[in-house]
Design an enzyme around this catalytic site. Structure first.
Site, PDB file in Angstrom:
ATOM      1  CG  ASP A  69      10.426  -0.279  -0.438  1.00 16.66           C
ATOM      2  OD1 ASP A  69      10.242  -0.082  -1.646  1.00 16.66           O
ATOM      3  OD2 ASP A  69      10.034  -1.301   0.155  1.00 16.66           O
ATOM      4  CD  GLU A  73       5.729  -4.476  -5.220  1.00 20.52           C
ATOM      5  OE1 GLU A  73       6.823  -4.500  -4.647  1.00 20.52           O
ATOM      6  OE2 GLU A  73       4.693  -4.011  -4.703  1.00 20.52           O
TER       7      GLU A  73
END
Length: 527
Positions: A345, A183
């Protein structure tokens, strides 16, 4: 002075969703990402690398849990049958969606042929791209554990990082120098444990650099170096928003494929069952386009592949022109070549945004004519010998920019559970291992603890999707951990065959080392 560059960074990750039985939701997650993202990305990168007119470079994080899934022989055997069932369903598509169905069938069959050509060994193909200098492969936390919430026990952070590096080297044949922090989350002192694991650079969200001390003179457009000798790059929002935003960016274009409407919902359950699939569910078979973003799903129009492909060419040109102008403007006011870091991502490319891999292909094809040079993070560091020394700011790239997405009323109950189990693991590993039998139990306990720490489950609990699955996963791994510790410390007998079953189901990290959890006597310096 050398011109600036664009550094594309993709983070490929899935939690350890290995399921013992076929046709599970977890298996769907992996296989859909495989056919929609990882195989298309390999095709894109390999084709660009084979073209002497192109100069593709990017950085890609591959999480240890994803690598474990890619290397799993059981999943490799199941994948072709999973594909076969879905190819059969495409013949059930209504007449007005035949063009989209034929295109999707050809796409899937092409990627399946690519899979068979390498015998399902995608890891070797990524490693080959790294040896060619096309891709710089990063590691991650062993199970994508959210490191700021594990910092109460620094040994837990150390175990996440050391296990990750060991597994990366085992599977890819080369020790990683960089890491995609789970993250992109950073806290003060984390760079100590990154350096301890041999990791030398990472990406942070923009405010991780912009709020650093002292403030970096070049903002996010040049890497900085922490006082503990780790380099950090900052995300540039101008280079990411056009690609990242489904609402305001390219993926929301009316011509692109609609993610949320799936043939698995459109067909009657009995027709799906006829192909050996259990009931209505998302199957990864999408035959509609975005059309009007505000339109309900049943009003979406059939997908038109030729029109969508034309839009990827136009959007790639628009994106590159924007980056070229941005680099030129920055270079005029900087004393060094600017670097635009655009992290995403990986699953955005192909899974969430079906045309994403084609967009990347167009970027590499058009880059030379648009005057945009690509760079990996490792290459950028090699060309930047003098980095400003700054202390990065605690941050993440989650909503709100700090840690509250993973610590709130929906998921905070997990943190004390991690803490209690982490303390027990540290205490036990600090006493050493008494026998081979105990070592086997302790190794598996370490795996279960790492798996329980996955940030994916906290994310799901916060987002409100499949929350029962997330809760069950955390409780399952912690339950196994405590049973294993009881067997070690209190000689509680395990049911016959239980350990073998658990080792088979959670079969990752064969090089795990309980010594990674051994107590630290000085947490301010590397032992």
């Amino acid at each position: 002075m050398e011109s600036g560059a664009l550094a594309l960074v993709l983070h490929a990750h899935l939690p350890y969703v290995r399921a013992t039985a076929p046709n599970s939701l977890e298996e769907d997650w992996f296989f859909q990402a495989l056919i929609e993202c990882y195989l298309p990305l390999l095709e894109t990168l390999e084709a660009a690398a084979a073209d002497p007119q192109q100069q593709p470079q990017l950085t890609m994080g591959t999480s240890p849990t994803l690598l474990s899934l890619l290397a799993d022989p059981t999943l490799q055997r199941r994948f072709p049958q999973w594909i076969k069932a879905r190819l059969g369903l495409l013949h059930e598509a209504p007449a007005d969606r035949r063009e989209a169905a034929v295109h999707l069938q050809a796409t899937i069959e092409r990627h399946l042929a690519s899979w068979h050509a390498c015998n399902g060994d995608l890891i070797s193909r990524f490693a080959a791209l790294q040896r060619q200098g096309v891709v710089d492969l990063l590691t991650c936390g062993a199970t994508h554990g959210y490191l700021p919430l594990l910092r109460e026990h620094p040994e837990a952070v150390r175990a996440q990082l050391r296990t990750a590096v060991r597994e990366h080297q085992r599977l890819l044949g080369e020790r990683p120098l960089g890491i995609w922090l789970p993250e992109c989350a950073y806290y003060e002192g984390l760079d100590v444990w990154m350096r301890d694991a041999g990791l030398r650079y990472a990406v942070l969200d923009g405010h991780g650099l912009l709020h650093a001390k002292p403030r970096p003179r070049y903002g996010v457009y040049a890497p900085i170096c922490s006082r503990n000798g780790v380099a950090f790059f900052g995300r540039d929002s101008d280079a990411t928003l056009p690609v990242w935003s489904a609402k305001d960016g390219y993926p929301g274009d009316p011509a692109y494929r609609e993610f949320h409407r799936d043939l698995g919902w459109d067909l009657p359950p009995e027709r799906i069952a006829a192909h050996g699939l259990p009931g209505q569910r998302p199957l990864g078979l999408k035959l509609h386009r975005v059309s009007n973003q505000s339109a309900p799903l049943d009003a979406k129009q059939p997908y038109q592949p030729v029109q969508a492909q034309a839009r990827t060419r136009e959007h790639a040109q628009h994106f590159l022109q924007g980056r070229r102008d941005q680099l030129a403007n920055l270079q005029a006011g900087m004393g060094t070549a600017p670097l635009l870091v655009a992290p995403f991502d990986a699953e955005l490319f192909g899974h969430w945004w079906f045309e994403g891999p084609q967009f990347l292909a167009e970027l590499f094809r058009q880059g030379p004519e648009q005057g945009v040079r690509f760079s990996s993070l490792r290459a950028a560091l090699g060309g930047t010998p003098n980095l400003q020394v700054c202390d990065p700011c605690p941050s993440s790239w989650g909503r709100g920019g700090f840690h509250d997405y993973w610590l709130n009323e929906t998921n905070a109950w997990i943190v004390p559970e991690w803490s209690k189990a982490g303390q027990t693991m540290v205490d036990r590993c600090s006493r050493g291992v008494g026998s081979e039998a105990d070592l086997r139990l302790l190794n598996q306990a370490g795996r279960e603890l790492l798996l329980a720490q996955s940030s994916d489950w906290s994310f799901i609990l916060r987002s409100g999707t499949t929350t029962e699955l997330a809760k069950e996963r955390v409780e399952r791994h912690l339950g196994r951990f405590w049973r294993l510790m009881a067997a070690i410390d209190h000689r509680e007998e395990l049911p016959e065959g239980w350990l073998v079953d658990v080792e088979t189901e959670d079969a990752l990290f064969p090089l795990i080392q309980p010594a990674d959890w051994a107590r630290l006597h000085n947490t301010t310096a590397i032992p």
